[in-house]
Design a protein around this motif. Structure first.
Motif, PDB file in Angstrom:
ATOM      1  N   LYS A 182     -21.888 -21.252  21.606  1.00 56.06           N
ATOM      2  CA  LYS A 182     -21.805 -21.747  22.977  1.00 56.06           C
ATOM      3  C   LYS A 182     -22.375 -23.163  23.064  1.00 56.06           C
ATOM      4  O   LYS A 182     -21.779 -24.039  23.701  1.00 56.06           O
ATOM      5  CB  LYS A 182     -22.540 -20.816  23.939  1.00 56.06           C
ATOM      6  CG  LYS A 182     -22.441 -21.258  25.387  1.00 56.06           C
ATOM      7  CD  LYS A 182     -22.967 -20.222  26.331  1.00 56.06           C
ATOM      8  CE  LYS A 182     -22.992 -20.624  27.781  1.00 56.06           C
ATOM      9  NZ  LYS A 182     -22.268 -21.758  28.235  1.00 56.06           N
ATOM     10  N   ASP A 207     -20.083 -26.221  24.243  1.00 58.39           N
ATOM     11  CA  ASP A 207     -20.418 -26.862  25.511  1.00 58.39           C
ATOM     12  C   ASP A 207     -20.918 -28.293  25.362  1.00 58.39           C
ATOM     13  O   ASP A 207     -21.011 -29.017  26.348  1.00 58.39           O
ATOM     14  CB  ASP A 207     -21.430 -26.017  26.288  1.00 58.39           C
ATOM     15  CG  ASP A 207     -20.790 -24.762  26.859  1.00 58.39           C
ATOM     16  OD1 ASP A 207     -19.541 -24.732  26.966  1.00 58.39           O
ATOM     17  OD2 ASP A 207     -21.519 -23.823  27.197  1.00 58.39           O
ATOM     18  N   ASN A 254     -14.908 -24.100  26.898  1.00 61.57           N
ATOM     19  CA  ASN A 254     -16.223 -24.700  27.072  1.00 61.57           C
ATOM     20  C   ASN A 254     -16.394 -25.215  28.497  1.00 61.57           C
ATOM     21  O   ASN A 254     -15.468 -25.176  29.312  1.00 61.57           O
ATOM     22  CB  ASN A 254     -16.473 -25.798  26.024  1.00 61.57           C
ATOM     23  CG  ASN A 254     -15.606 -27.022  26.214  1.00 61.57           C
ATOM     24  OD1 ASN A 254     -14.653 -27.022  26.998  1.00 61.57           O
ATOM     25  ND2 ASN A 254     -15.927 -28.077  25.495  1.00 61.57           N
ATOM     26  N   ASP A 255     -17.608 -25.704  28.794  1.00 60.53           N
ATOM     27  CA  ASP A 255     -17.913 -26.189  30.146  1.00 60.53           C
ATOM     28  C   ASP A 255     -16.998 -27.342  30.560  1.00 60.53           C
ATOM     29  O   ASP A 255     -16.578 -27.423  31.714  1.00 60.53           O
ATOM     30  CB  ASP A 255     -19.378 -26.635  30.248  1.00 60.53           C
ATOM     31  CG  ASP A 255     -20.342 -25.455  30.265  1.00 60.53           C
ATOM     32  OD1 ASP A 255     -19.886 -24.311  30.458  1.00 60.53           O
ATOM     33  OD2 ASP A 255     -21.547 -25.679  30.075  1.00 60.53           O
ATOM     34  N   THR A 313     -12.651 -21.353  37.219  1.00 60.87           N
ATOM     35  CA  THR A 313     -13.825 -20.720  36.615  1.00 60.87           C
ATOM     36  C   THR A 313     -13.412 -20.028  35.321  1.00 60.87           C
ATOM     37  O   THR A 313     -12.215 -19.804  35.078  1.00 60.87           O
ATOM     38  CB  THR A 313     -14.423 -19.661  37.568  1.00 60.87           C
ATOM     39  OG1 THR A 313     -13.460 -18.607  37.737  1.00 60.87           O
ATOM     40  CG2 THR A 313     -14.779 -20.271  38.927  1.00 60.87           C
ATOM     41  N   ARG A 314     -14.399 -19.677  34.507  1.00 64.55           N
ATOM     42  CA  ARG A 314     -14.104 -18.929  33.287  1.00 64.55           C
ATOM     43  C   ARG A 314     -13.362 -17.636  33.616  1.00 64.55           C
ATOM     44  O   ARG A 314     -12.428 -17.264  32.914  1.00 64.55           O
ATOM     45  CB  ARG A 314     -15.401 -18.613  32.526  1.00 64.55           C
ATOM     46  CG  ARG A 314     -15.795 -19.667  31.561  1.00 64.55           C
ATOM     47  CD  ARG A 314     -16.905 -19.199  30.606  1.00 64.55           C
ATOM     48  NE  ARG A 314     -17.217 -20.302  29.708  1.00 64.55           N
ATOM     49  CZ  ARG A 314     -17.976 -21.333  30.036  1.00 64.55           C
ATOM     50  NH1 ARG A 314     -18.533 -21.416  31.217  1.00 64.55           N
ATOM     51  NH2 ARG A 314     -18.194 -22.315  29.170  1.00 64.55           N
TER      52      ARG A 314
END
Length: 162
Positions: free
Chosen positions: A7, A11, A30-31, A39-40
């Protein structure tokens, strides 16, 4: 801890990154990917057709299928219009293999290269103007031809006898 490292790696990339299964469903993003406004939860488990215009989603799917078929990395630069604004993206997609060499997923990233494309375009326009100006005038941007320099002959010394 491996999930935390993965992560952190994803990110901190300066590009939107993703992982898709071979059916085009998003497994991870990723962000930076989320700057598209989704949104995810809206992305994971879904494919491009669920949130992109049909033509764009078809193009993405064709690229994914090319990666799966050739088992090679795919690179593309494309212009996208979002909110009336032209944005250029450079995309890379690569296959993810299992231990037998079968493609089991596709990973990739998209990087905004609008500034670079704008500068390249301006540079090309500038060079075109300079070239046309040079062609229309009596001078050239090429260096002048080298002149041959002739060495002067030294006068011969005659010895005079008396």
């Amino acid at each position: 801890i491996n999930a935390l490292r993965e992560k952190a790696l994803l990110d901190n990339l300066p590009a939107s990154a993703f992982l898709k299964d071979v059916n085009g469903k998003f497994l991870a993003v990723n962000d930076e990917f989320l700057t598209c406004g989704l949104t995810r939860e809206q992305i994971l488990g879904h494919d491009d057709f669920e949130f992109e215009p049909y033509e764009m989603a078809s193009s993405y799917q064709a690229e994914d299928l090319e990666v799966i078929k050739t088992k090679k990395t795919f690179r593309n630069v494309r212009k996208v219009v979002r909110d009336g604004k032209e944005i250029w993206f450079e995309s890379f997609k690569s296959p993810v293999f299992d231990e037998k060499g079968n493609v089991i997923a596709i990973t990739g990233f998209n990087k905004d290269v609008t500034a670079q494309m704008t500068m390249d375009n301006l540079k090309n326009q500038f060079l075109s103007i300079i070239k046309k100006s040079a062609e229309a005038s009596c001078f050239s941007l090429s260096p002048p031809p080298k002149k041959k320099i002739r060495k002067k002959k030294k006068p011969s010394k005659k010895i005079m006898r008396s």
